[in-house]
Design an enzyme around this catalytic site. Structure first.
Site, PDB file in Angstrom:
ATOM      1  N   GLU A   8      -6.237 -10.659  -1.211  1.00 12.53           N
ATOM      2  CA  GLU A   8      -7.055 -10.443   0.001  1.00 12.53           C
ATOM      3  C   GLU A   8      -8.538 -10.399  -0.364  1.00 12.53           C
ATOM      4  O   GLU A   8      -9.278  -9.513   0.066  1.00 12.53           O
ATOM      5  CB  GLU A   8      -6.652  -9.124   0.682  1.00 12.53           C
ATOM      6  CG  GLU A   8      -5.177  -9.041   1.026  1.00 12.53           C
ATOM      7  CD  GLU A   8      -4.785  -7.781   1.788  1.00 12.53           C
ATOM      8  OE1 GLU A   8      -5.669  -7.043   2.242  1.00 12.53           O
ATOM      9  OE2 GLU A   8      -3.570  -7.545   1.919  1.00 12.53           O
ATOM     10  N   GLU A  32       0.796  -1.237   0.000  1.00  8.08           N
ATOM     11  CA  GLU A  32       0.000   0.000   0.000  1.00  8.08           C
ATOM     12  C   GLU A  32       0.826   1.284   0.000  1.00  8.08           C
ATOM     13  O   GLU A  32       0.632   2.171   0.831  1.00  8.08           O
ATOM     14  CB  GLU A  32      -0.981  -0.025   1.181  1.00  8.08           C
ATOM     15  CG  GLU A  32      -1.919  -1.218   1.115  1.00  8.08           C
ATOM     16  CD  GLU A  32      -2.805  -1.395   2.342  1.00  8.08           C
ATOM     17  OE1 GLU A  32      -2.813  -0.525   3.225  1.00  8.08           O
ATOM     18  OE2 GLU A  32      -3.497  -2.434   2.421  1.00  8.08           O
TER      19      GLU A  32
HETATM   20  O1  G3I Z   1      -4.271  -8.104  18.804  1.00 16.06           O
HETATM   21  C1  G3I Z   1      -4.908  -6.939  19.354  1.00 16.06           C
HETATM   22  C2  G3I Z   1      -5.510  -7.268  20.684  1.00 16.06           C
HETATM   23  O2  G3I Z   1      -4.485  -7.597  21.585  1.00 16.06           O
HETATM   24  C3  G3I Z   1      -6.316  -6.056  21.184  1.00 16.06           C
HETATM   25  O3  G3I Z   1      -6.966  -6.368  22.372  1.00 16.06           O
HETATM   26  C4  G3I Z   1      -7.358  -5.637  20.143  1.00 16.06           C
HETATM   27  C5  G3I Z   1      -8.115  -4.392  20.562  1.00 16.06           C
HETATM   28  O4  G3I Z   1      -8.532  -3.647  19.440  1.00 16.06           O
HETATM   29  O5  G3I Z   1      -6.692  -5.358  18.941  1.00 16.06           O
HETATM   30  C6  G3I Z   1      -5.988  -6.486  18.424  1.00 16.06           C
HETATM   31  O6  G3I Z   1      -5.366  -6.074  17.245  1.00 16.06           O
HETATM   32  C7  G3I Z   1      -6.205  -5.925  16.121  1.00 16.06           C
HETATM   33  C8  G3I Z   1      -5.649  -6.839  15.017  1.00 16.06           C
HETATM   34  O7  G3I Z   1      -6.350  -6.619  13.826  1.00 16.06           O
HETATM   35  C9  G3I Z   1      -5.740  -8.319  15.398  1.00 16.06           C
HETATM   36  O8  G3I Z   1      -7.064  -8.681  15.563  1.00 16.06           O
HETATM   37  C10 G3I Z   1      -6.168  -4.487  15.669  1.00 16.06           C
HETATM   38  O9  G3I Z   1      -6.824  -3.663  16.620  1.00 16.06           O
HETATM   39  C11 G3I Z   1      -6.844  -4.330  14.333  1.00 16.06           C
HETATM   40  O10 G3I Z   1      -6.648  -2.999  13.853  1.00 16.06           O
HETATM   41  C12 G3I Z   1      -6.220  -5.304  13.352  1.00 16.06           C
HETATM   42  O11 G3I Z   1      -6.895  -5.147  12.120  1.00 16.06           O
HETATM   43  C13 G3I Z   1      -6.254  -5.723  10.997  1.00 16.06           C
HETATM   44  C14 G3I Z   1      -5.945  -4.619   9.979  1.00 16.06           C
HETATM   45  O12 G3I Z   1      -5.382  -5.196   8.812  1.00 16.06           O
HETATM   46  C15 G3I Z   1      -4.917  -3.638  10.516  1.00 16.06           C
HETATM   47  O13 G3I Z   1      -3.696  -4.293  10.679  1.00 16.06           O
HETATM   48  C16 G3I Z   1      -7.196  -6.736  10.384  1.00 16.06           C
HETATM   49  O14 G3I Z   1      -7.353  -7.826  11.294  1.00 16.06           O
HETATM   50  C17 G3I Z   1      -6.604  -7.234   9.059  1.00 16.06           C
HETATM   51  O15 G3I Z   1      -7.565  -8.029   8.399  1.00 16.06           O
HETATM   52  C18 G3I Z   1      -6.271  -6.060   8.166  1.00 16.06           C
HETATM   53  O16 G3I Z   1      -5.641  -6.535   7.000  1.00 16.06           O
HETATM   54  C19 G3I Z   1      -5.312  -5.550   6.020  1.00 16.06           C
HETATM   55  C20 G3I Z   1      -4.071  -6.045   5.292  1.00 16.06           C
HETATM   56  O17 G3I Z   1      -3.042  -6.292   6.211  1.00 16.06           O
HETATM   57  C21 G3I Z   1      -3.625  -5.019   4.248  1.00 16.06           C
HETATM   58  N1  G3I Z   1      -4.705  -4.688   3.337  1.00 16.06           N
HETATM   59  C22 G3I Z   1      -5.954  -4.284   3.960  1.00 16.06           C
HETATM   60  C23 G3I Z   1      -6.413  -5.351   4.959  1.00 16.06           C
HETATM   61  C24 G3I Z   1      -7.733  -5.020   5.538  1.00 16.06           C
HETATM   62  O18 G3I Z   1      -7.612  -3.859   6.300  1.00 16.06           O
END
Ligand code: G3I
Length: 373
Positions: free
Chosen positions: A267, A162
């Site tokens: 994805e 990205e």
């Molecule tokens: O692991 C922590 C946990 O300890 C905490 O209690 C909780 C509270 O919010 O958050 C958890 O982390 C979350 C993580 O996912 C794991 O579940 C983050 O808040 C959350 O922001 C994160 O979201 C991910 C997002 O990327 C940001 O990294 C999504 O699961 C994931 O599907 C998404 O994937 C992205 C690709 O990497 C890149 N392209 C877009 C795609 C969708 O956004």
């Protein structure tokens, strides 16, 4: 070659094949008796899924079984992002990534690692870096250490994720701001040196759209002109029901392939709920207004059928261009796992994948199987 039409009888036959081919180490689970995506598409491209920490931990035997039966590739949804794998300057956390590699071996999944360089999900220490030479050092040590550790263990890396704005210009990320656009070539150069056998990808969302596609083509050409290897481009494929940009996707597959790189759909999911923008910019949010979460007790049949038709059209297109496509990866195994339940509005009930919350196949699953004709 004679192609079977997937009539109900043919589907039963495929189910029987899946049944007879299925083995587990424990032999404790009965096969799910479904046609298998990875079997049906085995001569075309890999079929992948994103995996979260619970899935890597094999929390649900039935889910593990579904993964093993349906997929032959896997991408870590979060656990190889810098925030998780490299939380401090001198501290790495390889626990889950190592487990993922083992999970992949056990279940015959190619691992598509995600991601080495992304402006989002960076550990706090990187955000605090002021000097260009310190950021350069982070980039070098991060890629050498992480890509080096998984050399020969992962099939591909999303080296940079990205880096583009919607208009095709480069995103003003910490990397661009401090290191200039040369960071892109440098990231691929470092990844190639650290893990020479691994396929190296640039990955983005909306890069099937013309302006962003043009920017993506510029990136690929720059890397190639520097004599550095880039093997593929990932089109993430976060699309919306009833609005799949099939023509732009096809044009993009052709344009990227013309540069000599492979295309992967990295994805894939199809959102069914309302959103007032397109794409997957994780920092973008919508407020939780009334009416934005209308299907808490199930998806209306009309939408279920539209979702199925959209998946069918997409897979027909992918099959048409199978010589240019290395892999199609879904962003999750089943609806209950999808990031779209929490973004851009928290706490919604979304239905973007092929399996429902009980791991049962949806009409879209059968349409994807049938699309292979
Ligand atoms: O692991 C922590 C946990 O300890 C905490 O209690 C909780 C509270 O919010 O958050 C958890 O982390 C979350 C993580 O996912 C794991 O579940 C983050 O808040 C959350 O922001 C994160 O979201 C991910 C997002 O990327 C940001 O990294 C999504 O699961 C994931 O599907 C998404 O994937 C992205 C690709 O990497 C890149 N392209 C877009 C795609 C969708 O956004």
């Amino acid at each position: 070659m004679i192609r079977l039409k997937y009539t109900p009888i043919a589907l039963l036959g495929i189910g029987f094949l899946a049944l007879t081919n299925f083995t587990t180490e424990s032999n404790s689970l009965v096969p799910l008796n479904l046609p298998s995506l990875k079997e049906v598409y085995k001569d075309d491209f890999l079929i992948g899924t994103a995996l979260n920490a619970g899935q890597i931990d094999e929390k649900s035997p039935k889910e593990t079984q579904l993964i093993a039966e349906q997929f032959n590739a896997a991408t870590p949804e979060n656990i190889m992002k810098a925030e998780v794998i490299h939380p401090r300057w001198d501290q790495y956390n390889f626990t889950y990534a190592d487990k993922l590699v083992e999970f992949g071996k056990k279940n015959k999944l190619a691992i598509n690692a995600h991601t080495l360089v992304w402006h989002s999900q960076l550990p706090p220490f990187v955000r605090k870096i002021k000097r260009a030479d310190s950021l350069q050092l982070f980039l070098k040590e991060h890629i050498q250490t992480v890509a080096g550790r998984y050399r020969g263990k992962v099939q591909s890396w999303d080296v940079v994720n990205e880096a583009l704005n919607e208009d095709g210009t480069l995103r003003k990320s910490i990397f661009l701001n401090k290191l200039g656009e040369g960071y892109l070539v440098e990231a691929f150069r470092l990844a190639q040196a650290a893990s020479p056998e691994t396929q190296l990808y640039y990955n983005d969302y909306n890069n099937e759209q013309p302006a962003k596609r043009a920017g993506c083509i510029e990136i690929i050409k720059k890397i190639q002109a520097a004599g550095v290897r880039i093997d593929g481009v990932g089109i993430q494929g976060h699309w919306h029901v009833g609005k799949i940009p099939l023509q732009h996707i096809e044009e993009s597959i052709l344009a990227y392939a013309a540069l000599g790189v492979k295309v992967a759909i990295t994805e894939l999911d199809i959102e069914v709920l309302k959103r007032d923008f397109q794409g997957a910019e994780v920092s973008q949010r919508m407020s939780n207004e009334q009416g934005l979460n209308p299907y808490t007790s199930g998806l209306p049949d009309s939408l279920q059928q539209q979702l199925a038709r959209d998946y069918e059209s997409l897979f027909k297109l992918f099959v048409k261009h199978k010589d240019k496509i290395a892999r199609v990866t879904f962003w999750g195994v089943h609806d209950g796992q999808s990031w779209l339940n929490g973004w851009p509005v928290r706490g919604r009930t979304n239905y973007p994948l092929l399996f429902d919350r009980q791991y049962n196949p949806k009409p879209a699953f059968y349409k994807v199987i049938q699309a292979h004709q």
